[in-house]
Scaffold this active site. Sequence first.
Site, mmCIF file in Angstrom:
data_model
loop_
_atom_site.group_PDB
_atom_site.id
_atom_site.type_symbol
_atom_site.label_atom_id
_atom_site.label_comp_id
_atom_site.label_asym_id
_atom_site.label_seq_id
_atom_site.Cartn_x
_atom_site.Cartn_y
_atom_site.Cartn_z
ATOM 1 C CD GLU A 104 -2.907 1.052 2.362
ATOM 2 O OE1 GLU A 104 -4.118 1.185 2.160
ATOM 3 O OE2 GLU A 104 -2.421 0.923 3.486
ATOM 4 C CB ALA A 241 -0.386 -1.967 11.640
ATOM 5 C CG MET A 242 -0.261 -3.099 4.872
ATOM 6 S SD MET A 242 -1.356 -1.756 4.325
ATOM 7 C CE MET A 242 -2.389 -2.640 3.153
ATOM 8 C CD GLU A 243 -5.327 -1.753 5.378
ATOM 9 O OE1 GLU A 243 -5.858 -1.043 4.509
ATOM 10 O OE2 GLU A 243 -4.447 -1.324 6.150
ATOM 11 C CG ASN A 244 -0.458 -6.746 4.126
ATOM 12 O OD1 ASN A 244 -0.439 -5.954 3.201
ATOM 13 N ND2 ASN A 244 0.437 -6.733 5.098
ATOM 14 C CG HIS A 276 -6.901 1.017 12.507
ATOM 15 N ND1 HIS A 276 -7.222 2.351 12.462
ATOM 16 C CD2 HIS A 276 -6.422 0.728 11.273
ATOM 17 C CE1 HIS A 276 -6.956 2.829 11.267
ATOM 18 N NE2 HIS A 276 -6.462 1.859 10.524
ATOM 19 C CD GLU A 277 -3.909 -1.804 10.561
ATOM 20 O OE1 GLU A 277 -4.267 -2.095 9.395
ATOM 21 O OE2 GLU A 277 -3.574 -0.658 10.888
#
Length: 805
Positions: A104, A241-244, A276-277
């Site tokens: 992203e 963080a990243m929601e992969n 959140h993620e």
Amino acid sequence: MTSVCQKNFQRLPKNVAPKHYKLKLKPDLEKFTFEGWEDITLEVVCPTHKIKMNSVDIEVQEASYTGTLNIKFTGELNDKMKGFYRSKYTLNDQEKYLAVTQFEATDARRAFPCWDEPACKATFDVTLVVPKDRIALSNMPIISDKEVEGEENLKEVSYSTTPIMSTYLLAFVVGEFDFVEGADSNGVAVKVYTPVGKSAQGEFALDVAVKTLPFYNNYFGIAYPLPKVDLIAIPDFSAGAMENWGLITYRETALLVDAENSSARIKQWVALVVGHELAHQWFGNLVTMNRGKNCENTDTHAYIRTAEFVYRALEKPVEVGHPSEVDEIFDAISYSKGSSVIRMLHDYLGDKDFRQGMNIYLTRHQYKNTCTEHLWAALEEASGKPVGDMMATWTKQKGFPVLKVEQEQNGKDRHLTVTQSKFMAGGGDPPSGYRWMVPVSVLTQAQPDNPMLLGLMDNCSKDFVLHFVAKGQWVKLNAGTVGFYRVMYPSEMLQALMPAVKDLSLPPKDRLGLQSDLFALSRAGLTPAVDVLRTVGAYKNETDFTVWSNLSSNLSSISAILQYSDCYPAFKKYVINLFSKIAAEVGWDPTPEEDTLKPLLREVVLARMGRYGDEATVAEANKRFDAHCSGEAKLPADLKSAVYATVLTNGDSVTFEKMLKLYDEADMQEERVRIGRALGSVQDKDLIQKVLFFAMSDKVRAQDAVFVISGCTGSAAGRELAWKFFKENFLTLSDRYEGGFLLSRLVQATTENFASEEMANEVEQYFKEHPLAAAERTIQQSIENIRLNAKWLEREEEAVKKFLG
């Protein structure tokens, strides 16, 4: 051929569309390269002799079309924290590397040629060829793990087919990890991956995750669509963080909690980020908002932010043209305005109708791309209220309103006349033509715990009648500080609220909103600063953490400007006096019966008292710091930030060297980050210079260096040195953070708190000569902020000086 980034950005043509990727990648963790092969099943929408894709820093060896598109390619495991990149870690005193992805917003194209736009969804079959002694993860569960013929040290790991999804949600990780595992009440497998030897630090996040997934299942009425979800801590990671989908990546400080050595603030942060993620697994992953100019809406990718609400004056819509601009929109404007407007809408519709609308939206559009109009339509269908018309006024125009209130007593009734206009942060006359549909709610003295919705204000002015409100009783608009607007009261209404602030009968969220509005109105020149400071005195009895935290932040903003005035020492004494009562109440040591927010309150209060030089606070901080350094008495985690900031602000080179020693000895990234952010509190210019050089050393990860440098900007001298340092290291910094939002944050931190027209002109001229396409919005906002600071200082300095005197 070598792929390059397009200078003149154009969206990909629609003549072909990807349906399925069969992707194999073979990373080399010693040479920092990777080989790749992909077969892409396409839908040919219309005849064409050309297929155009996204690809950056990829060497394509072969490409052919034989029913499917076949490409063989190689690339670099870069050190930019984007695309398919390498991250350094230490294990058994050996320096090692893992491979990880961050796609992203537009960096899947750095890992494999693809249609790297959110609307171009497809399914993926992933295979990774990796060393046998490494863990290899992707979005889906493993379906085969076999030896590679002829290469005894390698294994080939394949994963089940993903759901239809955008390229930015694809992920893979190859490295050494420990993990803890569990399952939620619906049988979804949950694992938290940690550095080797630190699996216990994943227990807290695991507990949050297994409880949160069923909550969202129930709330949205749609089951989590994957069989597993992994949460993994990555040493080098640019975002929080990243929601992969199914493989969520985190900074270590956003996932790991040590039962004994993590602070309450970190625990709160980890719980927030995990929640959140996981919310993104539905919003963003299952249903994806189109980005950019394809939709009428301009505030993209910021609609559901569970547990987030930041009441701040936020300006400017978000519109995406070139990929280099995308990272910059992931800021307080898109996040906070998006979440705040949704929170207001939720309150207006009520929880039942809001949840039903969410279910309609997610069910109707799952595995598809949407525009915000689809969300508004679903919520309107569920509630019967004019959601589309209302939300168009919030998402299709810049800014937000200020509601000006006038009142008149008529027997037992209170008549309110409310007018709206665009809130102008820089002052001046508001432009015409702006109008919002505003849900107007109130609290009254007779019913302080019973908010009332007066109605939807859809004109520039509207009258409301409150029955049975006696003369002299207070009335407060924007009950619960839920509405995304400022309120400006006449003097008599504001004064009537002060006793309710003092005796705490006004609810905490409303006490927070009242002072937050006053500071914003003062900054805009609508309320004299002296009136705000005088009103703030009513908060001396305050006990609520959120109120003190926001108040402290607002006072800090004034502090940054008054550093350029000779009344700054008097202002610090004023703040110490304001905080003295709550400081005595929270003390230094926790009590068995205190609630979970008390440690956070203690940290805010003691840090403010210490930074501003309260003698007793400084003495106690030094005493506890010395005992900590000598090993006599270990500092509790909840006190460390306040103590470190205090001793550094008031200390010398000896204190500084002790702090560096603690940094070197720290085993937890949380502690290193805490110390790194505090180092810039030093006041001596030579020490500030040392902090700046330290930030760029090998001892500080690139992801954290920005915050070490930013920590120096709390003083006028530090701000000046940090800006000079930024200019001297411009090429290094711009290359290191190449177009990422960390560079925007660094620009903001090193510029926005100056307070003179001369500095505004200097910053403006510098970036004309040294353009940063990915930070253009931030640069303009910082220049605007500098000019606002200068105006405020010119307008308010003499009156504030007299008041403080």
